[in-house]
Design a protein around this motif. Structure first.
Motif, PDB file in Angstrom:
ATOM      1  N   CYS A   8       0.830  -1.209   0.000  1.00 15.77           N
ATOM      2  CA  CYS A   8       0.000   0.000   0.000  1.00 15.77           C
ATOM      3  C   CYS A   8       0.865   1.260   0.000  1.00 15.77           C
ATOM      4  O   CYS A   8       0.557   2.237  -0.679  1.00 15.77           O
ATOM      5  N   LEU A   9       1.962   1.219   0.755  1.00 16.67           N
ATOM      6  CA  LEU A   9       2.838   2.390   0.863  1.00 16.67           C
ATOM      7  C   LEU A   9       3.915   2.423  -0.222  1.00 16.67           C
ATOM      8  O   LEU A   9       4.766   3.312  -0.223  1.00 16.67           O
ATOM      9  N   LYS A  10       3.867   1.420  -1.111  1.00 18.55           N
ATOM     10  CA  LYS A  10       4.792   1.359  -2.250  1.00 18.55           C
ATOM     11  C   LYS A  10       6.253   1.384  -1.812  1.00 18.55           C
ATOM     12  O   LYS A  10       7.087   2.150  -2.315  1.00 18.55           O
ATOM     13  N   VAL A  11       6.536   0.507  -0.847  1.00 21.61           N
ATOM     14  CA  VAL A  11       7.896   0.393  -0.347  1.00 21.61           C
ATOM     15  C   VAL A  11       8.299  -1.077  -0.386  1.00 21.61           C
ATOM     16  O   VAL A  11       7.449  -1.971  -0.283  1.00 21.61           O
ATOM     17  N   ASN A  12       9.580  -1.344  -0.570  1.00 20.41           N
ATOM     18  CA  ASN A  12      10.071  -2.716  -0.563  1.00 20.41           C
ATOM     19  C   ASN A  12       9.723  -3.374   0.774  1.00 20.41           C
ATOM     20  O   ASN A  12      10.048  -2.829   1.837  1.00 20.41           O
ATOM     21  N   PRO A  13       9.076  -4.540   0.771  1.00 23.79           N
ATOM     22  CA  PRO A  13       8.699  -5.199   2.033  1.00 23.79           C
ATOM     23  C   PRO A  13       9.875  -5.446   2.959  1.00 23.79           C
ATOM     24  O   PRO A  13       9.724  -5.432   4.182  1.00 23.79           O
ATOM     25  N   ILE A  14      11.060  -5.649   2.378  1.00 26.58           N
ATOM     26  CA  ILE A  14      12.240  -5.905   3.207  1.00 26.58           C
ATOM     27  C   ILE A  14      12.485  -4.760   4.184  1.00 26.58           C
ATOM     28  O   ILE A  14      12.897  -4.969   5.325  1.00 26.58           O
ATOM     29  N   VAL A  15      12.218  -3.543   3.757  1.00 26.98           N
ATOM     30  CA  VAL A  15      12.439  -2.366   4.610  1.00 26.98           C
ATOM     31  C   VAL A  15      11.602  -2.480   5.887  1.00 26.98           C
ATOM     32  O   VAL A  15      12.103  -2.240   6.998  1.00 26.98           O
ATOM     33  N   LEU A  16      10.337  -2.850   5.748  1.00 24.87           N
ATOM     34  CA  LEU A  16       9.469  -2.977   6.921  1.00 24.87           C
ATOM     35  C   LEU A  16       9.844  -4.183   7.763  1.00 24.87           C
ATOM     36  O   LEU A  16       9.813  -4.126   8.999  1.00 24.87           O
ATOM     37  N   PHE A  17      10.189  -5.281   7.125  1.00 25.06           N
ATOM     38  CA  PHE A  17      10.547  -6.478   7.885  1.00 25.06           C
ATOM     39  C   PHE A  17      11.809  -6.260   8.706  1.00 25.06           C
ATOM     40  O   PHE A  17      11.911  -6.694   9.849  1.00 25.06           O
ATOM     41  N   GLU A  18      12.781  -5.567   8.134  1.00 25.64           N
ATOM     42  CA  GLU A  18      14.001  -5.288   8.888  1.00 25.64           C
ATOM     43  C   GLU A  18      13.722  -4.303  10.019  1.00 25.64           C
ATOM     44  O   GLU A  18      14.281  -4.434  11.115  1.00 25.64           O
ATOM     45  N   ALA A  19      12.846  -3.338   9.766  1.00 26.15           N
ATOM     46  CA  ALA A  19      12.482  -2.391  10.829  1.00 26.15           C
ATOM     47  C   ALA A  19      11.768  -3.110  11.970  1.00 26.15           C
ATOM     48  O   ALA A  19      11.872  -2.706  13.132  1.00 26.15           O
ATOM     49  N   ALA A  20      11.055  -4.207  11.639  1.00 28.99           N
ATOM     50  CA  ALA A  20      10.335  -4.977  12.655  1.00 28.99           C
ATOM     51  C   ALA A  20      11.249  -5.932  13.406  1.00 28.99           C
ATOM     52  O   ALA A  20      10.825  -6.595  14.357  1.00 28.99           O
ATOM     53  N   GLY A  21      12.508  -6.023  12.974  1.00 31.22           N
ATOM     54  CA  GLY A  21      13.470  -6.842  13.711  1.00 31.22           C
ATOM     55  C   GLY A  21      13.784  -8.185  13.087  1.00 31.22           C
ATOM     56  O   GLY A  21      14.550  -8.971  13.657  1.00 31.22           O
ATOM     57  N   PHE A  22      13.214  -8.477  11.902  1.00 32.53           N
ATOM     58  CA  PHE A  22      13.526  -9.735  11.248  1.00 32.53           C
ATOM     59  C   PHE A  22      14.924  -9.669  10.643  1.00 32.53           C
ATOM     60  O   PHE A  22      15.287  -8.682  10.016  1.00 32.53           O
ATOM     61  N   GLN A  23      15.702 -10.744  10.863  1.00 34.02           N
ATOM     62  CA  GLN A  23      17.033 -10.831  10.278  1.00 34.02           C
ATOM     63  C   GLN A  23      16.910 -11.553   8.941  1.00 34.02           C
ATOM     64  O   GLN A  23      16.747 -12.764   8.882  1.00 34.02           O
ATOM     65  N   LEU A  24      16.960 -10.819   7.849  1.00 29.64           N
ATOM     66  CA  LEU A  24      16.684 -11.385   6.537  1.00 29.64           C
ATOM     67  C   LEU A  24      17.946 -11.791   5.804  1.00 29.64           C
ATOM     68  O   LEU A  24      18.983 -11.151   5.918  1.00 29.64           O
ATOM     69  N   GLU A  25      17.806 -12.895   5.054  1.00 29.63           N
ATOM     70  CA  GLU A  25      18.879 -13.325   4.159  1.00 29.63           C
ATOM     71  C   GLU A  25      18.622 -12.661   2.810  1.00 29.63           C
ATOM     72  O   GLU A  25      17.660 -12.977   2.130  1.00 29.63           O
ATOM     73  N   ARG A  26      19.490 -11.764   2.409  1.00 27.24           N
ATOM     74  CA  ARG A  26      19.233 -10.982   1.201  1.00 27.24           C
ATOM     75  C   ARG A  26      19.598 -11.716  -0.091  1.00 27.24           C
ATOM     76  O   ARG A  26      19.241 -11.273  -1.166  1.00 27.24           O
ATOM     77  N   ASN A  27      20.330 -12.807   0.019  1.00 27.96           N
ATOM     78  CA  ASN A  27      20.755 -13.478  -1.209  1.00 27.96           C
ATOM     79  C   ASN A  27      20.107 -14.843  -1.383  1.00 27.96           C
ATOM     80  O   ASN A  27      20.677 -15.743  -1.977  1.00 27.96           O
ATOM     81  N   MET A  28      18.906 -15.005  -0.861  1.00 28.64           N
ATOM     82  CA  MET A  28      18.241 -16.294  -0.948  1.00 28.64           C
ATOM     83  C   MET A  28      17.866 -16.659  -2.367  1.00 28.64           C
ATOM     84  O   MET A  28      17.836 -17.808  -2.732  1.00 28.64           O
ATOM     85  N   SER A  29      17.515 -15.709  -3.192  1.00 24.43           N
ATOM     86  CA  SER A  29      16.952 -16.047  -4.481  1.00 24.43           C
ATOM     87  C   SER A  29      17.347 -15.060  -5.556  1.00 24.43           C
ATOM     88  O   SER A  29      17.373 -13.863  -5.328  1.00 24.43           O
TER      89      SER A  29
END
Length: 215
Positions: free
Chosen positions: A59-80
């Motif tokens: 809805c806010l037209k932002v990359n979901p990763i930005v919100l997930f990282e702000a929420a504290g999720f440790q994301l693997e950026r090179n999964m796919s």
């Protein structure tokens, strides 16, 4: 001193709302999420719902990763190499919940093999043609892997593709259609996570096959 995940997420969403001159109520209406649920999640009074974050990001037209990282999720950026957004989110959720994503990928690969076998049959191919569009519409063009799905379906319909390509593409499409969930839905509010992994596997397999043909 670093902000807590809840504070960082709340600040980020409020800044995005202000930039787009959107109220919390308008956000709630656009995402279909109750305004109280959004407020509680952002303030840290309610556990973060990954599906809600996905909807809010769209809805806010932002990359979901930005919100997930702000929420504290440790994301693997090179999964796919196919859909870095959803599969990175998936990897982060696996890490947070203590699940082994490699084991789950093996489960999905086994299911894909079954689907590929079915895609070789006239019945399986007819099922894809009859059911894909209906299932695809459930995404409402909001799934981050919808473009990959559309590309694979369009290629599947081409009469001149090889039997191997049709098997690979058909296996992924049948996995999506039949909803063979290797990841329990009750653990992952974000729908289609295992489908994202299945698409990732099949898409890479398809492109590798095309590279071998052209070399």
């Amino acid at each position: 001193m670093a902000e807590s995940p809840s504070r960082e997420l709340e600040r980020l969403v409020k800044d995005l709302l202000q930039d787009q001159e959107m109220s919390m109520r308008r956000l709630a209406a656009a995402t279909g999420i109750d305004v109280a649920a959004i407020s509680k999640m952002l303030s840290g009074k309610q556990r973060v719902n990954p599906e809600y974050l996905q909807r809010i990001a769209e809805c806010l037209k932002v990359n979901p990763i930005v919100l997930f990282e702000a929420a504290g999720f440790q994301l693997e950026r090179n999964m796919s190499a196919v859909e870095p957004n959803l599969t990175a989110i998936c990897a982060g959720l696996f890490k947070d919940l203590g699940w082994n994503i490699q084991c789950t990928r093996l489960d999905i690969e086994r299911e894909l093999q079954k689907c590929e076998g079915y895609a070789n049959t006239e019945e399986g191919q007819l099922l894809i043609v009859e059911k894909f569009v209906e299932k695809r519409e459930q995404l409402n063009d909001s799934g981050v892997f919808s473009g990959v799905l559309d590309e694979m379906y369009a290629a599947f319909l081409i009469s001149g593709i090889s039997d191997i390509e049709r098997q690979i593409l058909g296996g992924a499409l049948l996995y999506f259609i039949v909803a063979t969930d290797a990841i329990p839905d009750y653990l992952f509010p974000v729908g289609y996570m295992d489908d994202a992994i299945a698409l990732d596997i099949s898409y890479k397999k398809w492109k590798e096959y095309q590279r071998r043909l052209s070399s």
